[in-house]
Design an enzyme around this catalytic site. Structure first.
Site, short mmCIF file in Angstrom:
data_model
loop_
_atom_site.label_atom_id
_atom_site.label_comp_id
_atom_site.label_asym_id
_atom_site.label_seq_id
_atom_site.Cartn_x
_atom_site.Cartn_y
_atom_site.Cartn_z
N SER A 34 49.47 80.31 57.53
CA SER A 34 48.46 80.47 56.49
C SER A 34 49.07 80.41 55.11
CB SER A 34 47.73 81.80 56.66
OG SER A 34 46.77 81.93 55.62
N GLY A 35 48.27 79.90 54.19
CA GLY A 35 48.69 79.89 52.79
C GLY A 35 48.44 78.57 52.10
N ARG A 46 13.72 99.43 78.26
CA ARG A 46 14.34 98.62 79.32
C ARG A 46 13.97 99.17 80.69
NH1 ARG A 46 19.64 99.01 79.67
NH2 ARG A 46 19.91 97.02 80.72
N LYS A 63 45.68 84.11 64.11
CA LYS A 63 45.34 83.25 62.96
C LYS A 63 43.84 83.00 62.89
CE LYS A 63 45.62 80.71 59.35
NZ LYS A 63 44.96 79.49 59.32
N ASN A 78 56.55 60.93 61.44
CA ASN A 78 55.10 60.78 61.36
C ASN A 78 54.74 59.43 61.94
OD1 ASN A 78 52.66 62.17 60.01
ND2 ASN A 78 52.42 60.03 59.43
N HIS A 125 15.63 99.26 84.53
CA HIS A 125 17.08 99.12 84.31
C HIS A 125 17.83 100.44 84.34
CE1 HIS A 125 16.69 94.88 83.60
NE2 HIS A 125 15.79 95.08 82.65
N HIS A 151 42.34 86.01 61.40
CA HIS A 151 42.67 85.95 59.97
C HIS A 151 41.62 85.11 59.25
CE1 HIS A 151 44.25 83.57 56.60
NE2 HIS A 151 45.02 84.61 56.29
N ASN A 152 41.29 83.97 59.82
CA ASN A 152 40.32 83.09 59.18
C ASN A 152 38.91 83.69 59.18
OD1 ASN A 152 42.50 81.39 58.97
ND2 ASN A 152 41.41 79.57 59.63
N GLU A 196 38.92 85.98 56.47
CA GLU A 196 38.89 85.14 55.25
C GLU A 196 37.43 84.75 54.93
OE1 GLU A 196 41.73 81.75 55.29
OE2 GLU A 196 39.99 80.47 54.99
N LYS A 253 46.39 67.45 63.49
CA LYS A 253 45.06 68.00 63.69
C LYS A 253 44.96 68.67 65.06
CE LYS A 253 40.56 65.92 62.74
NZ LYS A 253 39.70 66.74 63.34
N ALA A 254 44.31 69.82 65.11
CA ALA A 254 44.18 70.54 66.38
C ALA A 254 43.42 69.70 67.40
CB ALA A 254 43.45 71.86 66.15
C1 6PG Z 1 44.82 79.36 55.69
C2 6PG Z 1 43.41 78.81 55.76
C3 6PG Z 1 43.44 77.43 56.31
C4 6PG Z 1 42.16 76.65 56.06
C5 6PG Z 1 40.93 77.28 56.60
C6 6PG Z 1 39.68 76.75 56.00
O1 6PG Z 1 44.98 80.42 56.26
O2 6PG Z 1 45.68 78.78 55.06
O3 6PG Z 1 42.65 79.62 56.57
O4 6PG Z 1 43.78 77.51 57.65
O5 6PG Z 1 42.01 76.46 54.69
O6 6PG Z 1 40.92 77.04 57.97
O7 6PG Z 1 38.68 76.98 56.87
P1 6PG Z 1 37.23 76.42 56.73
O8 6PG Z 1 37.34 74.96 56.38
O9 6PG Z 1 36.62 76.65 58.05
O10 6PG Z 1 36.60 77.20 55.61
#
Ligand code: 6PG
Length: 490
Positions: free
Chosen positions: A130-131, A454, A184, A32, A460, A187-188, A191, A77-78
């Site tokens: 994720s998790g 349209r 991913k 790090n 159109h 997935h979000n 979420e 960080k991305a």
């Molecule tokens: C995961 C979460 C993780 C993060 C989210 C939060 O899969 O572990 O998705 O990646 O907690 O990105 O997203 P927001 O801050 O946009 O709600």
């Protein structure tokens, strides 16, 4: 002795993932930029039973401490920090070595880095993880994409550190390029949808049903024993039970109603628009976050509209609703809404896969989401099976099993949404899901009228239901003649 793998970036996720890898018996080197984090991680490894984890303070020592071909996971960080870390490390890397980015990265950044890495003879993976903290330490869901060779080099590690479910570890090689990051991201987005729908269920039960936090805790715990069983329902039940240590009542009532976000949900909605895929439930969840952010404006609007005469619904009148039945209806509405939301996410993946040639296996993706990740849920097994039955499934809603479930739940779903509308409780996610369902299942929509409009104002053209080709009509001319004929003034 050289380490089997390396990990750079020891914030919460990196630290826990490194300990997870070490615990599974793979000697790991860690690095790090701020060395205090290295010391902290080494101390944790020592206190957790002397795990084989080795800290390094210089990037060169770190890289050279790993056996070749090297695999280095970076969890920073991305965006720019990823490029900087790659720059620093790649000075010491050699052809055949691999970089694995485990952050929530924009997939196109990964595709650029794959090209740059390949120019230096390096391999690259963009891996969704994720998790949260607990998942990273004890078994996340992993979504690696990019170089297959890079994946093969660490497959035995990934399958050990991932969450384990009845049908295997929650990891698979997702696809080439930025496929892992894209999956991913979706997935979000899902979420976001899940969290929004749960918050709406809470709102209806609390405001219309008058449920106390204790009753909500009990209700969600009960739901978690049935078809809604999932991580998010489970933690929601827990949340209602946590008391406020600074005052009376439960903490949930003291939390400011403004939702934060880091961007992956927004990307999901942007991608849906780019791909012309309807994702209204996910979009509604994003919009709700934006509106939640306008706390001061909302407070002012509440006052203005009250002065203008809006009468807040008398919720007592709704309390005649049978509580037990309401709870059961909301459970069904939540489940049906959730299916529509997942259908949108899956279709987004399918469309992107076709565009990029990723050949995503949707059933397998549902499988690796069964454990470890934030959207893990019992019903993901059913989604997996739906795609196994039919890999080209047009929409989850028309899988025969899900279709039956939607139909069984639609009466309850409509009751909940109707009640919420009547009471003035916004349920944008549930409404969006229901409208999605009602639009998708209709063989004929009012889109004919939009086409006519349209063609009227923009020539159109339109297609006809009864003959091939494209047509244009001189609408205004005919309408004027018609009006002249009927004596209506234009
Ligand atoms: C995961 C979460 C993780 C993060 C989210 C939060 O899969 O572990 O998705 O990646 O907690 O990105 O997203 P927001 O801050 O946009 O709600």
């Amino acid at each position: 002795m050289l380490s089997r793998i390396g990990l750079a970036g020891l914030a919460v996720m990196g630290q826990n993932l490194a300990l997870n890898i070490a615990e599974k018996g793979f000697p790991i080197s860690v690095y790090n930029r701020t060395v205090a984090k290295v010391d902290e991680t080494v101390a944790r490894a020592a206190s957790e039973g002397g795990l084989p984890l080795f800290g390094h303070r210089s990037p060169q020592d770190f890289v050279l401490s790993i056996s070749r071909p090297r695999s280095i996971v970076i969890l920073v960080k991305a965006g720019a920090p990823v490029d900087q870390t790659i720059d620093t490390l790649s000075r010491y890397l050699e052809p055949g070595d691999a970089i694995i980015d485990g952050g929530n990265e924009w997939y196109e950044n990964t595709e650029r880095r794959i090209r740059e890495a390949s120019a230096r003879g390096l391999l690259y993976l963009g891996m969704g993880v994720s998790g949260g903290e607990d998942g990273a330490r004890n078994g996340p869901s992993l979504m690696p994409g990019g170089s297959h060779q890079a994946y093969d080099n660490i497959e035995n590690i990934l399958t050990r550190i991932a969450a384990q479910v009845d049908d295997g570890p929650c990891v698979t090689f997702v696809g080439e390029g930025g496929a892992g990051n894209f999956v991913k991201m979706v997935h979000n987005g899902i979420e976001y949808g899940d969290m929004q729908l749960i918050s709406e269920a809470y709102d209806v039960l609390r405001i219309v049903g008058g449920l106390s936090n204790a009753e909500l805790a009990e209700t969600f715990a009960e739901w978690n024993r049935g078809e809604l069983e999932s991580f998010l329902i489970e933690i929601t039940a827990d949340i209602f039970g946590v008391r406020d240590e600074h005052g009376d009542g439960e903490l949930v009532d003291k939390i400011l109603d403004k939702t934060g976000m880091k961007g992956t949900g927004k990307w999901t909605v942007q991608q849906a628009a780019e791909l012309s895929i309807a994702a209204p439930t996910i979009a509604a969840s994003l919009d709700s976050r934006y509106l939640s952010g306008l706390k001061e404006e909302r407070e002012a609007a509440a006052k203005t509209l009250e002065q203008a005469g809006i009468s807040s619904a008398d919720f007592a009148t709704f309390r005649s609703v049978d509580k037990k039945r309401l709870i059961d209806d909301v459970r069904q509405a939540l489940y049906a809404s959730k299916i529509c939301s997942y259908a949108q996410g899956m279709n987004l993946l399918k469309s992107k896969s076709a565009e990029k040639g990723w050949n995503l296996n949707l059933g397998e993706l549902a499988r690796i989401w069964k454990g470890g990740c934030i959207i893990r849920a019992r019903f993901l097994d059913r989604i997996k099976k739906a795609y196994e039955r039919n890999r080209g499934l047009a929409n989850l809603i028309v899988d025969p099993e899900f279709a039956k479930e939607m139909v069984q739940r639609q009466a309850a779903w409509r009751r909940v949404v109707g009640l919420a509308i009547e009471a003035g409780i916004s349920t944008p996610g549930m409404c969006a899901s229901l409208a999605y369902f009602d639009t998708y299942r209709r063989a004929r929509l009012p889109a004919n009228l939009v086409q006519a409009q349209r063609d009227y104002f923009g020539a159109h053209t339109y297609e006809r239901v009864d003959r091939p080709g494209s047509f244009h009509t001189e609408w205004s001319k005919i309408a004027r003649q018609g009006r002249a004929g009927t004596g209506i003034r234009s």
